[in-house]
Enzyme design. Structure first.
Site, PDB file in Angstrom:
ATOM      1  N   TYR A 116      32.450  -0.944  39.996  1.00 21.80           N
ATOM      2  CA  TYR A 116      32.987  -1.450  41.267  1.00 21.80           C
ATOM      3  C   TYR A 116      32.684  -2.939  41.341  1.00 21.80           C
ATOM      4  CZ  TYR A 116      33.598  -2.298  46.252  1.00 21.80           C
ATOM      5  OH  TYR A 116      34.005  -2.800  47.458  1.00 21.80           O
ATOM      6  N   GLU A 204      39.090  -6.372  46.085  1.00 25.06           N
ATOM      7  CA  GLU A 204      38.269  -5.235  45.661  1.00 25.06           C
ATOM      8  C   GLU A 204      38.892  -4.585  44.433  1.00 25.06           C
ATOM      9  OE1 GLU A 204      36.282  -1.684  48.126  1.00 25.06           O
ATOM     10  OE2 GLU A 204      38.423  -1.390  47.784  1.00 25.06           O
TER      11      GLU A 204
END
Length: 395
Positions: A116, A204
């Site tokens: 991530y 993101e």
């Protein structure tokens, strides 16, 4: 403003971020053609809607999953046929789902690790912040709740920007091998450049992957943009897909109104975002449920107020309306006249509670009292909230 995954890939490629090859298809035949162009590789076909959880979603025609790995162009065509024009329901779309008008047909990555990685605007410091975790492919909120120690935060000096030593440090902390540190650092820098030069509030990437051949790729990206800066990016503004948005929010944006639809039955018309939040809170405090957030701003015109009322009454769930105005830039008497004219224009079908405060407040109250319209006036915010909750309940 949100954009589709295929548009995010285009932006990443523009700034030199490594990602997989792929194109968008609007018909099964286009999906087959793109799959043939990609060549003799596994291919992923992904439904393009503004919602997460697509892989676990279900189409209303019974077809399972909005993300499929296929092994041939013919299979890509068949999967696209089952997705296109169909409604996909995920945990983020709600029961009504979203219609899939396009699918992304892309090269599938042979994934070894998932990471991530996000560049955010840290509102506490008013500066960029990188948030990363070795737990890619999982919602970051879940990681924060169950394994907070696995989340890394790297603040960025807005003047100096992301420095090479920071990208190398992050790569080492995220467990990249010595051979992977250079491409990982290059990808981190490209993502930061994307964030800054596109005026984003968030970039993101989840997951950012390492393939079995050692490639470091941004596999899927989500963008949020600063709407106030979109005038500098007409090419990004054109990416807006209004079909993916609440029709009420689309209509509000045409008139310069900040509107977000909610699920309650008490509509709110307020000037100022902070006051709007406080208004929704106090409605909840007294047992009501807001139907929307609507900030008409400090310099709202009579036309904007009229359009705002039209928007509020178009919601069939609304049982009462609360107008909460603090007259500063706009004087209360001017606002009151705008409210009266708007109420007459839309033939208000539900009770209306008005609370005015600020410059020329007495003159504003007199205009409302002399109008002869069935407007319920309130002395303060608490009084207004109690009155509108009772009105919505039919009391």
């Amino acid at each position: 403003m949100n954009i589709h995954e295929y548009q995010a890939k285009e932006l990443l490629q523009k700034f030199g971020a490594a990602t997989t090859r792929g194109k968008i298809a609007s018909t099964p035949e286009e999906a087959e053609k793109i799959a043939r162009e990609i060549g003799d590789k596994e291919i992923v076909v992904k439904a393009q809607v503004h919602a997460g959880g697509r892989g676990k979603g279900t189409f209303q025609n019974g077809f399972k999953g909005g993300v499929h790995i296929v092994k041939s162009p013919n299979e890509a065509r068949e999967v696209a046929r089952k997705m296109l024009g169909q409604t996909l329901v995920t945990h983020q779309t709600g029961a009504e789902g979203r219609v899939v008008n396009q699918v992304l047909v892309a090269e599938s990555a042979d994934i070894e690790r998932e990471i991530y990685f996000a560049v955010l605007l840290d509102r506490a410091t008013a500066a960029p912040l990188i948030v990363a975790s070795t737990e890619g492919g999982v919602e970051i909120e879940t990681v924060a709740e169950k394994s907070p120690e696995k989340i890394m935060r790297e603040p960025i000096d807005p003047l100096a920007g992301l420095q090479p030593f920071q990208t190398r440090k992050l790569a080492k902390q995220l467990g990249f091998t010595s051979e992977q540190i250079k491409p990982a650092a290059k990808l981190f820098s490209a993502l930061y450049r994307t964030f800054i030069e596109s005026d984003c509030s968030m970039v993101e990437v989840n997951p950012l992957v390492v393939t079995k051949t050692g490639e470091v790729l941004a596999l899927d990206a989500k963008f949020n943009f600063d709407d106030n800066a979109l005038y500098r990016h007409p090419e990004i503004a054109q990416m807006r897909d209004t079909a993916e948005e609440d029709p009420r929010e689309v209509e509000a944006s045409k008139h310069g109104l900040n509107y977000i639809g909610l699920d309650g039955n008490i509509a709110c018309l307020v000037n100022g975002a902070g006051l709007a939040m406080a208004t929704m809170d106090i409605i909840k405090f007294y047992g009501g449920s807001p139907a929307n957030f609507l900030d008409v701003g400090g310099g709202a015109t009579e036309e904007q107020v009229t359009e705002a009322f039209k928007l509020l009454v178009s919601d069939k769930r609304v049982k009462a309306i609360l107008v909460n105005i603090f007259g500063g830039i706009m004087k209360c008497d001017v606002i009151a006249q705008g409210i009266i004219n708007a109420v007459k224009a839309v033939k208000l079908p539900v009770p209306l509670v008005v609370r005015l405060e600020g410059t020329n407040v007495e003159a504003g109250k007199k205009i409302i009292a002399d109008s002869g319209l069935p407007v319920i006036t309130a002395d303060d915010l608490g009084d207004a909230a109690q009155k509108v909750v009772k009105a919505a309940e039919g009391k």
